[in-house]
Design a protein around this motif. Structure first.
Motif, PDB file in Angstrom:
ATOM      1  N   SER A  11      10.433  11.189  -6.508  1.00  0.00           N
ATOM      2  CA  SER A  11      11.286  11.804  -5.491  1.00  0.00           C
ATOM      3  C   SER A  11      12.102  12.940  -6.103  1.00  0.00           C
ATOM      4  O   SER A  11      12.503  12.887  -7.264  1.00  0.00           O
ATOM      5  N   ASN A  12      12.346  13.960  -5.309  1.00  0.00           N
ATOM      6  CA  ASN A  12      13.122  15.118  -5.760  1.00  0.00           C
ATOM      7  C   ASN A  12      14.617  14.907  -5.579  1.00  0.00           C
ATOM      8  O   ASN A  12      15.402  15.693  -6.077  1.00  0.00           O
ATOM      9  N   TRP A  13      14.990  13.903  -4.843  1.00  0.00           N
ATOM     10  CA  TRP A  13      16.390  13.653  -4.533  1.00  0.00           C
ATOM     11  C   TRP A  13      16.739  12.228  -4.918  1.00  0.00           C
ATOM     12  O   TRP A  13      15.906  11.346  -4.883  1.00  0.00           O
ATOM     13  N   GLU A  14      17.985  12.013  -5.266  1.00  0.00           N
ATOM     14  CA  GLU A  14      18.406  10.649  -5.607  1.00  0.00           C
ATOM     15  C   GLU A  14      19.648  10.275  -4.826  1.00  0.00           C
ATOM     16  O   GLU A  14      20.453  11.121  -4.459  1.00  0.00           O
ATOM     17  N   GLY A  15      19.755   8.971  -4.627  1.00  0.00           N
ATOM     18  CA  GLY A  15      20.934   8.363  -4.042  1.00  0.00           C
ATOM     19  C   GLY A  15      21.360   8.883  -2.690  1.00  0.00           C
ATOM     20  O   GLY A  15      20.775   9.796  -2.125  1.00  0.00           O
ATOM     21  N   LEU A  16      22.382   8.247  -2.186  1.00  0.00           N
ATOM     22  CA  LEU A  16      23.090   8.708  -1.001  1.00  0.00           C
ATOM     23  C   LEU A  16      24.550   8.694  -1.420  1.00  0.00           C
ATOM     24  O   LEU A  16      25.092   7.649  -1.803  1.00  0.00           O
ATOM     25  N   LYS A  32      20.077  16.508  -5.922  1.00  0.00           N
ATOM     26  CA  LYS A  32      18.774  16.955  -6.413  1.00  0.00           C
ATOM     27  C   LYS A  32      18.573  16.471  -7.847  1.00  0.00           C
ATOM     28  O   LYS A  32      19.432  16.616  -8.694  1.00  0.00           O
ATOM     29  N   VAL A  33      17.402  15.906  -8.103  1.00  0.00           N
ATOM     30  CA  VAL A  33      17.072  15.405  -9.443  1.00  0.00           C
ATOM     31  C   VAL A  33      16.608  16.580 -10.290  1.00  0.00           C
ATOM     32  O   VAL A  33      15.729  17.345  -9.886  1.00  0.00           O
ATOM     33  N   VAL A  34      17.199  16.720 -11.475  1.00  0.00           N
ATOM     34  CA  VAL A  34      16.776  17.779 -12.398  1.00  0.00           C
ATOM     35  C   VAL A  34      15.697  17.230 -13.323  1.00  0.00           C
ATOM     36  O   VAL A  34      15.560  16.020 -13.501  1.00  0.00           O
TER      37      VAL A  34
END
Length: 141
Positions: A113-118, A98-100
């Protein structure tokens, strides 16, 4: 909070906020000047006896309030945590991070986006904490 003993004694008056705060009942000046029944029946020995009785019930009153407070805190915690769905991961699972707000891409605006990477879980550190690595097998700090 009112402290009500488990058993009500008929000779005990109902507890008031003033009596719980200061340990004595309030007598208004009008009652003193008119010599009301409460003032007329006042004796120093009876007052001391009542004060000793109050001191004896003080610990019971505190325990009752502590039990009420613990019950209230448990209800609040249950209400707060009832919608939380606990999820555990194992080594090898793929997760998103989750991106802060402080590392949010400000140029993207509200569509960022609210999420980054895998990321891949490599090991479990402790309950709820994991070691992650990027897909190129570089470990995250």
């Amino acid at each position: 909070m009112f402290c009500r003993p488990t058993e009500q004694r008929p000779e005990d008056p109902q507890e008031t906020l003033f009596s719980l705060t200061y340990g004595v009942e309030a007598v208004i000046p009008v009652e003193v000047s008119l010599c009301s029944a409460r003032v007329f029946g006042f004796t120093l020995a009876k007052k001391e006896q009542l004060m000793v009785k109050q001191l004896d019930s003080l610990e019971e009153c505190r325990e009752f309030v502590i039990i009420q407070l613990a019950d209230y805190q448990q209800k609040v915690a249950w209400r707060y945590n009832k919608d939380v769905k606990k999820m555990e991961f194992s080594a090898g699972d793929l997760v998103l991070w989750k991106v802060v707000r402080n590392v949010w891409d400000v140029d993207s605006g509200k569509l960022a986006s609210n999420w980054e990477g895998l990321y891949k879980v490599t090991a479990i550190a402790e309950a709820g904490a994991y070691y992650l690595e990027e897909m190129e097998e570089r470990p995250l700090p």
